[in-house]
Design a protein around this motif. Structure first.
Motif, mmCIF file in Angstrom:
data_model
loop_
_atom_site.group_PDB
_atom_site.id
_atom_site.type_symbol
_atom_site.label_atom_id
_atom_site.label_comp_id
_atom_site.label_asym_id
_atom_site.label_seq_id
_atom_site.Cartn_x
_atom_site.Cartn_y
_atom_site.Cartn_z
ATOM 1 N N LYS A 30 0.868 -1.178 0.000
ATOM 2 C CA LYS A 30 0.000 0.000 0.000
ATOM 3 C C LYS A 30 0.907 1.230 0.000
ATOM 4 C CE LYS A 30 -4.166 -1.748 2.121
ATOM 5 N NZ LYS A 30 -5.263 -1.171 1.394
ATOM 6 N N PHE A 31 0.639 2.113 -0.942
ATOM 7 C CA PHE A 31 1.418 3.339 -1.077
ATOM 8 C C PHE A 31 0.469 4.521 -1.216
ATOM 9 C CE2 PHE A 31 3.902 0.020 -3.364
ATOM 10 C CZ PHE A 31 4.987 -0.050 -2.493
ATOM 11 N N ILE A 43 5.525 3.886 -10.547
ATOM 12 C CA ILE A 43 5.265 2.772 -9.635
ATOM 13 C C ILE A 43 4.661 1.600 -10.404
ATOM 14 C CG2 ILE A 43 3.921 2.008 -7.638
ATOM 15 C CD1 ILE A 43 4.237 4.935 -6.580
ATOM 16 N N GLU A 44 3.720 1.879 -11.297
ATOM 17 C CA GLU A 44 3.112 0.805 -12.077
ATOM 18 C C GLU A 44 4.159 0.074 -12.919
ATOM 19 O OE1 GLU A 44 -0.009 2.971 -14.078
ATOM 20 O OE2 GLU A 44 -1.465 2.490 -12.494
ATOM 21 N N LYS A 45 5.141 0.812 -13.465
ATOM 22 C CA LYS A 45 6.201 0.194 -14.271
ATOM 23 C C LYS A 45 7.054 -0.759 -13.440
ATOM 24 C CE LYS A 45 6.690 3.478 -18.003
ATOM 25 N NZ LYS A 45 6.941 4.873 -18.161
ATOM 26 N N LYS A 90 10.199 9.848 -5.621
ATOM 27 C CA LYS A 90 10.046 10.919 -4.636
ATOM 28 C C LYS A 90 8.588 11.143 -4.227
ATOM 29 C CE LYS A 90 14.098 13.794 -5.211
ATOM 30 N NZ LYS A 90 14.907 12.966 -4.398
ATOM 31 N N GLY A 91 8.386 11.332 -2.916
ATOM 32 C CA GLY A 91 7.066 11.679 -2.412
ATOM 33 C C GLY A 91 6.176 10.510 -2.069
ATOM 34 N N VAL A 92 6.670 9.281 -2.216
ATOM 35 C CA VAL A 92 5.857 8.097 -1.953
ATOM 36 C C VAL A 92 5.908 7.743 -0.470
ATOM 37 C CG1 VAL A 92 5.576 5.620 -2.402
ATOM 38 C CG2 VAL A 92 6.235 7.156 -4.244
ATOM 39 N N ILE A 93 4.751 7.457 0.098
ATOM 40 C CA ILE A 93 4.664 6.991 1.479
ATOM 41 C C ILE A 93 4.252 5.530 1.431
ATOM 42 C CG2 ILE A 93 3.470 7.231 3.691
ATOM 43 C CD1 ILE A 93 2.898 10.186 2.824
#
Length: 95
Positions: A30-31, A43-45, A90-93
């Motif tokens: 989960k992101f 992210i999908e790639k 960058k910026g992903v939690i």
């Protein structure tokens, strides 16, 4: 997250996954990412050609998008490898 804390996190995660799960197994990531088609696409790639099921949902104000990704992986090392790849965006939690 600094490198030492990051390493400790992954060591603990690997132990938990090794003890609590029979491999190969489905794993749910989960992101949360700022709503940005480029970041979501990155992210999908990362999960391309893995057979992953990816669900996206925007927040009420469309500022953020949550991604739930279920994928069958062979080992805890594969789980950690994907976390590290996504962590480079960058910026992903990660939840």
């Amino acid at each position: 997250m600094d490198q030492e804390k990051s390493d400790e996190f992954y060591i603990r995660l690997k132990e938990q996954l090794s003890q609590g799960t029979k491999w190969p197994s489905d794993y749910l990531y989960k992101f949360i990412v700022p709503t940005d088609a480029g970041k979501i696409s990155q992210i999908e790639k990362i999960f391309d050609n893995t057979g992953a099921v990816i669900e996206t949902k925007q927040s009420k104000n469309a500022k953020y998008t949550s991604l739930s990704i279920t994928v069958n992986l062979k080992s805890p090392d594969e789980v950690i490898h994907k976390y590290k790849q996504v962590g480079a965006v960058k910026g992903v939690i990660s939840l």
